[in-house]
Design a protein around this motif. Sequence first.
Motif, PDB file in Angstrom:
ATOM      1  N   SER A 297      17.208  -5.571   1.901  1.00  0.00           N
ATOM      2  CA  SER A 297      17.456  -4.222   1.395  1.00  0.00           C
ATOM      3  C   SER A 297      16.248  -3.727   0.601  1.00  0.00           C
ATOM      4  CB  SER A 297      18.695  -4.202   0.501  1.00  0.00           C
ATOM      5  OG  SER A 297      18.441  -4.860  -0.724  1.00  0.00           O
ATOM      6  N   ALA A 298      16.118  -2.411   0.537  1.00  0.00           N
ATOM      7  CA  ALA A 298      15.044  -1.820  -0.252  1.00  0.00           C
ATOM      8  C   ALA A 298      15.221  -2.194  -1.722  1.00  0.00           C
ATOM      9  CB  ALA A 298      15.024  -0.304  -0.089  1.00  0.00           C
ATOM     10  N   GLU A 299      16.454  -2.313  -2.176  1.00  0.00           N
ATOM     11  CA  GLU A 299      16.713  -2.700  -3.568  1.00  0.00           C
ATOM     12  C   GLU A 299      16.205  -4.108  -3.846  1.00  0.00           C
ATOM     13  OE1 GLU A 299      17.775  -2.362  -7.511  1.00  0.00           O
ATOM     14  OE2 GLU A 299      17.505  -0.826  -5.983  1.00  0.00           O
ATOM     15  N   THR A 300      16.398  -5.019  -2.898  1.00  0.00           N
ATOM     16  CA  THR A 300      15.889  -6.384  -3.076  1.00  0.00           C
ATOM     17  C   THR A 300      14.372  -6.379  -3.157  1.00  0.00           C
ATOM     18  OG1 THR A 300      17.797  -7.382  -1.987  1.00  0.00           O
ATOM     19  CG2 THR A 300      15.773  -8.688  -2.041  1.00  0.00           C
ATOM     20  N   LEU A 301      13.725  -5.641  -2.270  1.00  0.00           N
ATOM     21  CA  LEU A 301      12.259  -5.558  -2.312  1.00  0.00           C
ATOM     22  C   LEU A 301      11.803  -4.937  -3.622  1.00  0.00           C
ATOM     23  CD1 LEU A 301       9.530  -6.005  -1.037  1.00  0.00           C
ATOM     24  CD2 LEU A 301       9.814  -3.846   0.207  1.00  0.00           C
ATOM     25  N   ARG A 302      12.474  -3.911  -4.077  1.00  0.00           N
ATOM     26  CA  ARG A 302      12.131  -3.265  -5.344  1.00  0.00           C
ATOM     27  C   ARG A 302      12.216  -4.276  -6.499  1.00  0.00           C
ATOM     28  NH1 ARG A 302      15.428   0.507  -4.907  1.00  0.00           N
ATOM     29  NH2 ARG A 302      13.968   2.060  -4.154  1.00  0.00           N
ATOM     30  N   LYS A 303      13.277  -5.060  -6.515  1.00  0.00           N
ATOM     31  CA  LYS A 303      13.438  -6.056  -7.585  1.00  0.00           C
ATOM     32  C   LYS A 303      12.359  -7.139  -7.516  1.00  0.00           C
ATOM     33  CE  LYS A 303      18.398  -5.502  -8.299  1.00  0.00           C
ATOM     34  NZ  LYS A 303      19.725  -6.133  -8.148  1.00  0.00           N
ATOM     35  N   ILE A 304      11.997  -7.546  -6.314  1.00  0.00           N
ATOM     36  CA  ILE A 304      10.932  -8.543  -6.176  1.00  0.00           C
ATOM     37  C   ILE A 304       9.615  -7.960  -6.670  1.00  0.00           C
ATOM     38  CG2 ILE A 304       9.537  -9.864  -4.522  1.00  0.00           C
ATOM     39  CD1 ILE A 304      12.133 -10.141  -2.829  1.00  0.00           C
ATOM     40  N   GLU A 305       9.295  -6.746  -6.248  1.00  0.00           N
ATOM     41  CA  GLU A 305       8.030  -6.120  -6.641  1.00  0.00           C
ATOM     42  C   GLU A 305       7.939  -5.912  -8.144  1.00  0.00           C
ATOM     43  OE1 GLU A 305       7.302  -2.553  -4.421  1.00  0.00           O
ATOM     44  OE2 GLU A 305       6.801  -3.659  -2.592  1.00  0.00           O
TER      45      GLU A 305
ATOM     46  N   GLY B 199       0.816  -1.214   0.000  1.00  0.00           N
ATOM     47  CA  GLY B 199       0.000   0.000   0.000  1.00  0.00           C
ATOM     48  C   GLY B 199       0.843   1.254   0.000  1.00  0.00           C
ATOM     49  N   ASP B 200       0.556   2.166   0.929  1.00  0.00           N
ATOM     50  CA  ASP B 200       1.294   3.429   0.969  1.00  0.00           C
ATOM     51  C   ASP B 200       2.475   3.400   1.935  1.00  0.00           C
ATOM     52  OD1 ASP B 200      -0.125   3.380   3.320  1.00  0.00           O
ATOM     53  OD2 ASP B 200      -1.057   5.352   3.059  1.00  0.00           O
ATOM     54  N   ARG B 201       2.756   2.201   2.465  1.00  0.00           N
ATOM     55  CA  ARG B 201       3.926   2.088   3.348  1.00  0.00           C
ATOM     56  C   ARG B 201       5.200   2.249   2.535  1.00  0.00           C
ATOM     57  NH1 ARG B 201       2.791  -3.132   7.059  1.00  0.00           N
ATOM     58  NH2 ARG B 201       1.189  -3.673   5.572  1.00  0.00           N
ATOM     59  N   SER B 202       6.187   2.837   3.150  1.00  0.00           N
ATOM     60  CA  SER B 202       7.463   3.058   2.483  1.00  0.00           C
ATOM     61  C   SER B 202       8.167   1.735   2.191  1.00  0.00           C
ATOM     62  CB  SER B 202       8.326   3.947   3.378  1.00  0.00           C
ATOM     63  OG  SER B 202       9.643   3.546   3.415  1.00  0.00           O
ATOM     64  N   MET B 203       8.746   1.643   0.998  1.00  0.00           N
ATOM     65  CA  MET B 203       9.496   0.456   0.623  1.00  0.00           C
ATOM     66  C   MET B 203      10.657   0.243   1.591  1.00  0.00           C
ATOM     67  SD  MET B 203      11.243  -0.495  -3.027  1.00  0.00           S
ATOM     68  CE  MET B 203       9.669  -0.464  -3.875  1.00  0.00           C
ATOM     69  N   SER B 204      11.309   1.320   1.978  1.00  0.00           N
ATOM     70  CA  SER B 204      12.448   1.228   2.900  1.00  0.00           C
ATOM     71  C   SER B 204      12.032   0.682   4.259  1.00  0.00           C
ATOM     72  CB  SER B 204      13.093   2.603   3.090  1.00  0.00           C
ATOM     73  OG  SER B 204      13.580   3.084   1.866  1.00  0.00           O
TER      74      SER B 204
ATOM     75  N   ASP C  28       5.124 -11.469   6.326  1.00  0.00           N
ATOM     76  CA  ASP C  28       4.887 -11.276   7.754  1.00  0.00           C
ATOM     77  C   ASP C  28       4.795  -9.789   8.098  1.00  0.00           C
ATOM     78  OD1 ASP C  28       4.636 -12.220  10.505  1.00  0.00           O
ATOM     79  OD2 ASP C  28       6.679 -11.453  10.786  1.00  0.00           O
ATOM     80  N   VAL C  29       5.706  -9.004   7.565  1.00  0.00           N
ATOM     81  CA  VAL C  29       5.686  -7.558   7.815  1.00  0.00           C
ATOM     82  C   VAL C  29       4.399  -6.938   7.286  1.00  0.00           C
ATOM     83  CG1 VAL C  29       6.794  -5.361   7.196  1.00  0.00           C
ATOM     84  CG2 VAL C  29       8.200  -7.325   7.876  1.00  0.00           C
ATOM     85  N   LEU C  30       3.899  -7.473   6.182  1.00  0.00           N
ATOM     86  CA  LEU C  30       2.680  -6.941   5.564  1.00  0.00           C
ATOM     87  C   LEU C  30       1.402  -7.559   6.137  1.00  0.00           C
ATOM     88  CD1 LEU C  30       3.892  -6.909   1.845  1.00  0.00           C
ATOM     89  CD2 LEU C  30       3.808  -4.983   3.452  1.00  0.00           C
ATOM     90  N   ASP C  31       1.551  -8.403   7.167  1.00  0.00           N
ATOM     91  CA  ASP C  31       0.405  -9.105   7.762  1.00  0.00           C
ATOM     92  C   ASP C  31      -0.382  -9.878   6.709  1.00  0.00           C
ATOM     93  OD1 ASP C  31       0.897  -8.272  10.396  1.00  0.00           O
ATOM     94  OD2 ASP C  31      -0.129  -6.369  10.031  1.00  0.00           O
ATOM     95  N   LEU C  32       0.347 -10.549   5.830  1.00  0.00           N
ATOM     96  CA  LEU C  32      -0.232 -11.314   4.747  1.00  0.00           C
ATOM     97  C   LEU C  32       0.184 -12.767   4.939  1.00  0.00           C
ATOM     98  CD1 LEU C  32      -1.725 -11.095   1.975  1.00  0.00           C
ATOM     99  CD2 LEU C  32       0.514 -10.729   0.945  1.00  0.00           C
ATOM    100  N   SER C  33      -0.793 -13.648   5.160  1.00  0.00           N
ATOM    101  CA  SER C  33      -0.452 -15.056   5.361  1.00  0.00           C
ATOM    102  C   SER C  33       0.094 -15.634   4.061  1.00  0.00           C
ATOM    103  CB  SER C  33      -1.671 -15.861   5.817  1.00  0.00           C
ATOM    104  OG  SER C  33      -2.539 -16.091   4.727  1.00  0.00           O
ATOM    105  N   LEU C  34       0.934 -16.635   4.176  1.00  0.00           N
ATOM    106  CA  LEU C  34       1.487 -17.277   2.983  1.00  0.00           C
ATOM    107  C   LEU C  34       0.388 -17.951   2.164  1.00  0.00           C
ATOM    108  CD1 LEU C  34       4.842 -18.692   4.367  1.00  0.00           C
ATOM    109  CD2 LEU C  34       4.487 -16.679   2.929  1.00  0.00           C
ATOM    110  N   ASP C  35      -0.617 -18.487   2.835  1.00  0.00           N
ATOM    111  CA  ASP C  35      -1.756 -19.093   2.122  1.00  0.00           C
ATOM    112  C   ASP C  35      -2.472 -18.047   1.271  1.00  0.00           C
ATOM    113  OD1 ASP C  35      -1.342 -21.625   3.177  1.00  0.00           O
ATOM    114  OD2 ASP C  35      -2.753 -21.321   4.828  1.00  0.00           O
ATOM    115  N   ARG C  36      -2.713 -16.897   1.872  1.00  0.00           N
ATOM    116  CA  ARG C  36      -3.406 -15.829   1.150  1.00  0.00           C
ATOM    117  C   ARG C  36      -2.540 -15.298   0.006  1.00  0.00           C
ATOM    118  NH1 ARG C  36      -5.563 -10.267   3.731  1.00  0.00           N
ATOM    119  NH2 ARG C  36      -6.440  -9.421   1.813  1.00  0.00           N
TER     120      ARG C  36
END
Length: 98
Positions: free
Chosen positions: A40-48, A26-31, A65-73
């Motif tokens: 790293s923020a770069e790793t997350l950026r590449k994944i996204e 959402g609007d949470r900062s990538m960092s 986990d940080v995003l409160d998103l279950s792996l099943d979901r």
Amino acid sequence: MVRVPLTGSERERGQHLGETLRRARGDRSMSDVAAAAGISAETLRKIERGRIPTPAFFTVAAVADVLDLSLDRLLSHVMDQEADAAGGEASELATLAR
């Protein structure tokens, strides 16, 4: 060790994973999300962006986990996107995930 090239569907699945994580962030900062997940923020950026189509399981689990998103979901969302992209044909994995 020689890596086997990824198939088109594996690259697509990586893009769907990235899109799902980006929407969940959402609007949470990538960092902030990356730091909380221990990557790293770069790793997350590449994944996204789908540039790392097969991230390590523990990396995906930490971000989810940080995003409160279950792996099943998360898996369900990715497989739904994959089925939509394939014209509504659910893959075997999507069927198993439900």
